[in-house]
Design a protein around this motif. Sequence first.
Motif, short mmCIF file in Angstrom:
data_model
loop_
_atom_site.label_atom_id
_atom_site.label_comp_id
_atom_site.label_asym_id
_atom_site.label_seq_id
_atom_site.Cartn_x
_atom_site.Cartn_y
_atom_site.Cartn_z
N THR A 146 0.85 -1.19 0.00
CA THR A 146 0.00 0.00 0.00
C THR A 146 0.88 1.24 0.00
O THR A 146 1.81 1.34 0.81
CB THR A 146 -0.91 0.04 1.25
N VAL A 147 0.60 2.17 -0.88
CA VAL A 147 1.32 3.44 -0.88
C VAL A 147 0.78 4.29 0.27
O VAL A 147 -0.42 4.56 0.32
CB VAL A 147 1.17 4.18 -2.21
N LEU A 148 1.64 4.68 1.19
CA LEU A 148 1.23 5.42 2.37
C LEU A 148 1.61 6.89 2.27
O LEU A 148 2.53 7.26 1.53
CB LEU A 148 1.88 4.82 3.61
N SER A 149 0.93 7.71 3.04
CA SER A 149 1.24 9.14 3.09
C SER A 149 1.11 9.62 4.53
O SER A 149 0.55 8.92 5.39
CB SER A 149 0.30 9.93 2.18
N GLY A 150 1.61 10.83 4.79
CA GLY A 150 1.46 11.44 6.09
C GLY A 150 2.00 10.59 7.22
O GLY A 150 2.98 9.85 7.06
N SER A 151 1.34 10.66 8.37
CA SER A 151 1.81 9.92 9.54
C SER A 151 1.72 8.41 9.33
O SER A 151 2.48 7.65 9.95
CB SER A 151 1.00 10.33 10.78
N SER A 152 0.82 7.96 8.46
CA SER A 152 0.73 6.53 8.19
C SER A 152 2.03 6.01 7.58
O SER A 152 2.45 4.88 7.85
CB SER A 152 -0.43 6.23 7.24
N TYR A 153 2.66 6.85 6.76
CA TYR A 153 3.94 6.45 6.17
C TYR A 153 5.00 6.26 7.26
O TYR A 153 5.73 5.28 7.26
CB TYR A 153 4.39 7.49 5.15
N VAL A 154 5.05 7.19 8.19
CA VAL A 154 6.03 7.10 9.28
C VAL A 154 5.73 5.88 10.15
O VAL A 154 6.62 5.10 10.49
CB VAL A 154 6.03 8.38 10.11
N ASN A 155 4.46 5.72 10.52
CA ASN A 155 4.08 4.60 11.39
C ASN A 155 4.32 3.25 10.73
O ASN A 155 4.53 2.25 11.42
CB ASN A 155 2.61 4.73 11.78
N ASP B 192 8.31 18.13 5.33
CA ASP B 192 8.47 16.82 4.72
C ASP B 192 8.29 15.75 5.79
O ASP B 192 9.07 15.67 6.73
CB ASP B 192 9.85 16.71 4.07
N ILE B 193 7.26 14.91 5.63
CA ILE B 193 6.92 13.93 6.66
C ILE B 193 8.07 12.96 6.92
O ILE B 193 8.19 12.39 8.01
CB ILE B 193 5.63 13.17 6.26
N ARG B 194 8.96 12.79 5.95
CA ARG B 194 10.06 11.85 6.12
C ARG B 194 11.04 12.28 7.19
O ARG B 194 11.85 11.48 7.67
CB ARG B 194 10.76 11.64 4.78
N ASN C 187 6.31 12.16 -23.04
CA ASN C 187 5.71 11.84 -21.73
C ASN C 187 6.22 12.71 -20.60
O ASN C 187 6.02 12.39 -19.43
CB ASN C 187 5.97 10.37 -21.38
N GLU C 188 6.86 13.82 -20.91
CA GLU C 188 7.42 14.66 -19.84
C GLU C 188 6.33 15.20 -18.93
O GLU C 188 6.52 15.30 -17.71
CB GLU C 188 8.24 15.79 -20.45
N ALA C 189 5.19 15.56 -19.50
CA ALA C 189 4.09 16.08 -18.67
C ALA C 189 3.61 15.01 -17.69
O ALA C 189 3.28 15.31 -16.53
CB ALA C 189 2.94 16.55 -19.56
N ALA C 190 3.56 13.75 -18.15
CA ALA C 190 3.16 12.67 -17.26
C ALA C 190 4.18 12.48 -16.15
O ALA C 190 3.82 12.19 -14.99
CB ALA C 190 2.99 11.37 -18.05
N ALA C 191 5.46 12.65 -16.47
CA ALA C 191 6.51 12.54 -15.46
C ALA C 191 6.35 13.61 -14.39
O ALA C 191 6.47 13.33 -13.19
CB ALA C 191 7.88 12.63 -16.11
N LEU C 192 6.06 14.84 -14.82
CA LEU C 192 5.89 15.93 -13.87
C LEU C 192 4.67 15.70 -12.99
O LEU C 192 4.72 15.92 -11.77
CB LEU C 192 5.76 17.26 -14.62
N ALA C 193 3.58 15.24 -13.59
CA ALA C 193 2.37 14.99 -12.81
C ALA C 193 2.60 13.91 -11.77
O ALA C 193 2.16 14.02 -10.61
CB ALA C 193 1.23 14.60 -13.75
N LYS D 134 5.17 14.04 -4.44
CA LYS D 134 5.54 15.09 -3.47
C LYS D 134 4.39 15.37 -2.50
O LYS D 134 4.60 15.59 -1.30
CB LYS D 134 5.95 16.36 -4.21
N GLY D 135 3.16 15.36 -3.03
CA GLY D 135 2.01 15.59 -2.17
C GLY D 135 1.89 14.54 -1.08
O GLY D 135 1.48 14.84 0.05
N LEU D 136 2.25 13.29 -1.39
CA LEU D 136 2.22 12.23 -0.39
C LEU D 136 3.19 12.49 0.75
O LEU D 136 2.99 12.00 1.86
CB LEU D 136 2.57 10.88 -1.05
#
Length: 503
Positions: free
Chosen positions: A257-266, A352-354, A410-416, A422-424
Amino acid sequence: MKFINKIVLSFVFAGSFLITSCDDLLQVDPRQSIDANGALNTPDAVSAALNSVYARLRPVSNYGRNLLALSDALADVGVTTSNSGRLIGENNNQPNAHFTADLWANSYFAINEANLIIAALSTVEGASAAQLARWEGEAKFLRALYYFDLVKVYSYIPTAVYAPGVIDEGGIPLVLEGVITSDAALSRQSPRSTVDQVYAQIYTDLEAAKTLLTSRGTQFASSAAASALLSRVALYRGDWPKAAAEATTALASNVGTVLSGSSYVNGWRADINPESMFEVRFAIAAESIGVNESLQTSYTTLLNLTANKNSQGGWGDFIPNPTVRGFFGLTQLQLGNPASDNNNWDVTRNSDIRGFLFTTGNTVRGAGRQIECIKFASKSGAAYLDNVPVIRKSEMHLNRAEANYHIPGNEAAALAELNAFKGLRGLPAVSLTGQALLDEILLERFKEFAFEGHRWFDLKRYGRNVVKIVPSVILTFDDFKILPPIPQREVDGNPNLNQNRGY
């Protein structure tokens, strides 16, 4: 032909098949050998042999420490503390301070085991078609992983643009048949296959594993893990469409599962990291590497995160350098009474949550407290038994971003993809193109995988110099120390095996 009393499945050291005494080679754990009378013709025998191939991922030479901590010490991730004297030569990029002969030997032992298992499957009695498929798939996944780790360490990486004076030294010996006797071992004098031949075999094994496997837990190979590993291999090979496609397949799976925020740290404190698509499991005390060389002791001085920080649990040999501390705005401070030396320590961080995967450790040998990485810091309070994520699902986003950058149009897809990632991690979006976009993708890889062993190989993939402020080192890509020596006893025993340049 002389047969030995036990069929020791981990008999062969390498493609050159090290010439040494049979007595030395037989010094293996009894769990990793099988009676010759019934070797590999029953389901129990095959399962035991396959468990041995998994077990060989755990030593210090492989995922127990070196493929993470030693490779990051070679790179520009951290600095050694001299608390125990370990990893200092590697951190200073001194000659012969590199991956050791144990990586070569242990990996080829495991490859030989996998070869024997694959060859024996047609003779197994009482096994179902599903069992046979699973055993073949897991053996081929593991063989691919061992070969990939060997070729990325001992050879140049296909995407690197060689500087003047840098030549392709070749890949590694590619051996697909197992041996069980001393005479057979000594008759095999394999040369180095080309890098492309090794990558092609890894592709073949992983494509087979994808079709043969389902999922039975992240400590075992699965179809999704095979796609994820294939995405990484394709990235190293410069096969950008394949890297992107396999990353997409892995992300669509229900493994990890791709995690974000505190869930990523935990997730790093959980018994099994929810992000893991494949991890090396350390389950019982007997499997612990212990206080001297485990990842926990290499990175931290903490026994566990809830214990009093005056209770030393490790050496803290390798800590983040100023560059990594700067990524996360890490600053150490003492709270409360400055005269006290207790738990009143903290670290300030940016958004940065990391950054929450770093904290202040203990004092060792009077060296003072320093900021340490706590990705491996006693899961569930059990010292020195952290599982090691070999592939995390978040990597697939960064793989796909990098691959799309290199795919025309595909550069636009790479940026997206980059901005979504980064948002995660709590970072704002960027607007970049061209080389600046690629550099930002690689920077996110640097941040995401610090202390997980990726950085050295990312620098190798792009033929970039290793530049360190602390310690003061500039290792150019044309320096022979980019590659380790092939174990000299292997070269001495095999006239067909050429040594890496400079050794």
